[in-house]
Design a protein around this motif. Structure first.
Motif, PDB file in Angstrom:
ATOM      1  N   MET A 271       0.847  -1.192   0.000  1.00 17.54           N
ATOM      2  CA  MET A 271       0.000   0.000   0.000  1.00 17.54           C
ATOM      3  C   MET A 271       0.885   1.245   0.000  1.00 17.54           C
ATOM      4  O   MET A 271       1.652   1.470   0.928  1.00 17.54           O
ATOM      5  N   ASP A 272       0.789   2.026  -1.065  1.00 15.95           N
ATOM      6  CA  ASP A 272       1.565   3.266  -1.150  1.00 15.95           C
ATOM      7  C   ASP A 272       0.846   4.379  -0.390  1.00 15.95           C
ATOM      8  O   ASP A 272      -0.253   4.791  -0.768  1.00 15.95           O
ATOM      9  N   VAL A 273       1.463   4.837   0.687  1.00 15.57           N
ATOM     10  CA  VAL A 273       0.939   5.979   1.431  1.00 15.57           C
ATOM     11  C   VAL A 273       1.831   7.170   1.109  1.00 15.57           C
ATOM     12  O   VAL A 273       3.010   7.194   1.446  1.00 15.57           O
TER      13      VAL A 273
ATOM     14  N   ASP B 188      -2.346   5.012  -3.057  1.00 17.80           N
ATOM     15  CA  ASP B 188      -3.400   4.297  -2.343  1.00 17.80           C
ATOM     16  C   ASP B 188      -3.989   5.197  -1.260  1.00 17.80           C
ATOM     17  O   ASP B 188      -5.196   5.270  -1.081  1.00 17.80           O
ATOM     18  N   VAL B 189      -3.104   5.864  -0.524  1.00 18.58           N
ATOM     19  CA  VAL B 189      -3.502   6.826   0.499  1.00 18.58           C
ATOM     20  C   VAL B 189      -2.689   8.096   0.284  1.00 18.58           C
ATOM     21  O   VAL B 189      -1.476   8.035   0.070  1.00 18.58           O
ATOM     22  N   LEU B 190      -3.350   9.228   0.342  1.00 16.61           N
ATOM     23  CA  LEU B 190      -2.710  10.527   0.153  1.00 16.61           C
ATOM     24  C   LEU B 190      -2.895  11.327   1.437  1.00 16.61           C
ATOM     25  O   LEU B 190      -4.009  11.473   1.925  1.00 16.61           O
ATOM     26  N   VAL B 191      -1.786  11.841   1.996  1.00 18.95           N
ATOM     27  CA  VAL B 191      -1.846  12.615   3.233  1.00 18.95           C
ATOM     28  C   VAL B 191      -1.297  14.018   2.964  1.00 18.95           C
ATOM     29  O   VAL B 191      -0.138  14.171   2.568  1.00 18.95           O
ATOM     30  N   VAL B 192      -2.142  15.027   3.176  1.00 17.16           N
ATOM     31  CA  VAL B 192      -1.810  16.408   2.843  1.00 17.16           C
ATOM     32  C   VAL B 192      -1.714  17.243   4.119  1.00 17.16           C
ATOM     33  O   VAL B 192      -2.717  17.402   4.825  1.00 17.16           O
ATOM     34  N   PRO B 193      -0.558  17.795   4.419  1.00 18.04           N
ATOM     35  CA  PRO B 193      -0.413  18.623   5.612  1.00 18.04           C
ATOM     36  C   PRO B 193      -0.862  20.057   5.370  1.00 18.04           C
ATOM     37  O   PRO B 193      -1.016  20.491   4.233  1.00 18.04           O
ATOM     38  N   GLY B 194      -1.034  20.786   6.451  1.00 17.42           N
ATOM     39  CA  GLY B 194      -1.306  22.212   6.355  1.00 17.42           C
ATOM     40  C   GLY B 194      -0.056  23.030   6.558  1.00 17.42           C
ATOM     41  O   GLY B 194       1.065  22.512   6.555  1.00 17.42           O
TER      42      GLY B 194
ATOM     43  N   THR C  33      -7.512   5.574  -2.732  1.00 20.54           N
ATOM     44  CA  THR C  33      -8.604   4.986  -1.966  1.00 20.54           C
ATOM     45  C   THR C  33      -9.020   5.933  -0.848  1.00 20.54           C
ATOM     46  O   THR C  33     -10.205   6.066  -0.532  1.00 20.54           O
ATOM     47  N   TRP C  34      -8.017   6.592  -0.258  1.00 18.95           N
ATOM     48  CA  TRP C  34      -8.256   7.578   0.794  1.00 18.95           C
ATOM     49  C   TRP C  34      -7.426   8.819   0.552  1.00 18.95           C
ATOM     50  O   TRP C  34      -6.240   8.718   0.225  1.00 18.95           O
TER      51      TRP C  34
ATOM     52  N   ASP D  32     -14.479   8.910   0.773  1.00 22.44           N
ATOM     53  CA  ASP D  32     -13.066   8.564   0.667  1.00 22.44           C
ATOM     54  C   ASP D  32     -12.140   9.683   1.135  1.00 22.44           C
ATOM     55  O   ASP D  32     -10.937   9.657   0.868  1.00 22.44           O
ATOM     56  N   VAL D  33     -12.697  10.673   1.827  1.00 24.13           N
ATOM     57  CA  VAL D  33     -11.910  11.803   2.322  1.00 24.13           C
ATOM     58  C   VAL D  33     -12.024  11.885   3.836  1.00 24.13           C
ATOM     59  O   VAL D  33     -13.126  11.768   4.393  1.00 24.13           O
ATOM     60  N   ILE D  34     -10.886  12.095   4.486  1.00 20.97           N
ATOM     61  CA  ILE D  34     -10.857  12.254   5.927  1.00 20.97           C
ATOM     62  C   ILE D  34     -10.041  13.498   6.254  1.00 20.97           C
ATOM     63  O   ILE D  34      -8.936  13.668   5.731  1.00 20.97           O
TER      64      ILE D  34
END
Length: 208
Positions: free
Chosen positions: A1-3, A62-68, A93-94, A143-145
């Motif tokens: 899983m690519d995060v 697979d999962v994308l994490v975006v900081p502020g 996916t997320w 699919d958004v958190i």
């Protein structure tokens, strides 16, 4: 899983490091740090992180994490970043955002009409970009958190861990982190902090 952990100039370090420490140790996870180009990326308080891959070389996640960022107004003007988020998020996916990172998703057209949260000082800006702003610490919509300010990124990542794997795993990660906050002051919410502190921080955040 690519995060994929997104890096950009003047981002806030804890927004990305908290979720990274929460998720990256799982055996299913292949963590990737992505930025406009490979190499060092300087955070808003001086810490330097390193991008493994450039935006142009990464088209799926697979999962994308975006900081502020405390300089979120500047980030909103980063056309390359916004365009890339708009392109890659539909492949994930997320898609997750911490703090003012949700304003970047909104600018990319990814939160129009959708419930989302952000740092308390920029709720109006998030609404202006089309999101249905909520005040919860973590908001899950399809699919958004999204997570509220900075430290809420850990809560968001634990919530995501329970979704990706199970609650047992998420609780085990929480214990491994010894994430059991007991702050020395009861001023971690805009509803509880002294008015003069709220005013000073609101001014700092909204001035970019």
């Amino acid at each position: 899983m690519d995060v994929v952990f997104v890096l950009y100039d003047q981002m806030t370090a804890l927004d990305i490091v908290g979720p990274y420490e929460t998720l990256a140790g799982h055996h299913d996870v292949q963590p990737l740090f992505a930025a406009a180009q490979v190499g060092p990326v300087r955070c808003d308080n001086g810490l330097t992180l390193h991008a493994d891959v450039g935006f142009d070389d990464l088209s799926t996640a697979d999962v994308l994490v975006v900081p502020g960022s405390s300089r979120w107004l500047r980030a909103l003007d980063d056309e390359q970043l916004i365009a890339w988020l708009a392109a890659i998020s539909p492949t994930a996916t997320w898609t997750a955002a911490v703090c003012t990172g949700s304003t970047l998703l909104a600018k990319a057209g990814l939160l129009t009409g959708r419930p989302a949260t952000t740092h308390w000082a920029v709720r109006d800006a998030l609404a202006a970009h089309g999101a249905d702003v909520r005040t919860e610490r973590v908001v899950v919509d399809g699919d958004v958190i999204t997570a509220a300010g900075v430290s809420a990124g850990i809560d968001m990542a634990l919530t995501l861990a329970a979704i990706l794997w199970d609650e047992w795993t998420a609780q085990a990660i929480q214990l491994a982190l010894e994430y059991d906050p007991r702050p020395p002051f009861d001023s971690g919410s805009v509803d509880k902090a002294p008015a003069d502190i709220v005013a000073a921080l609101r001014n700092a955040f909204t001035s970019g």
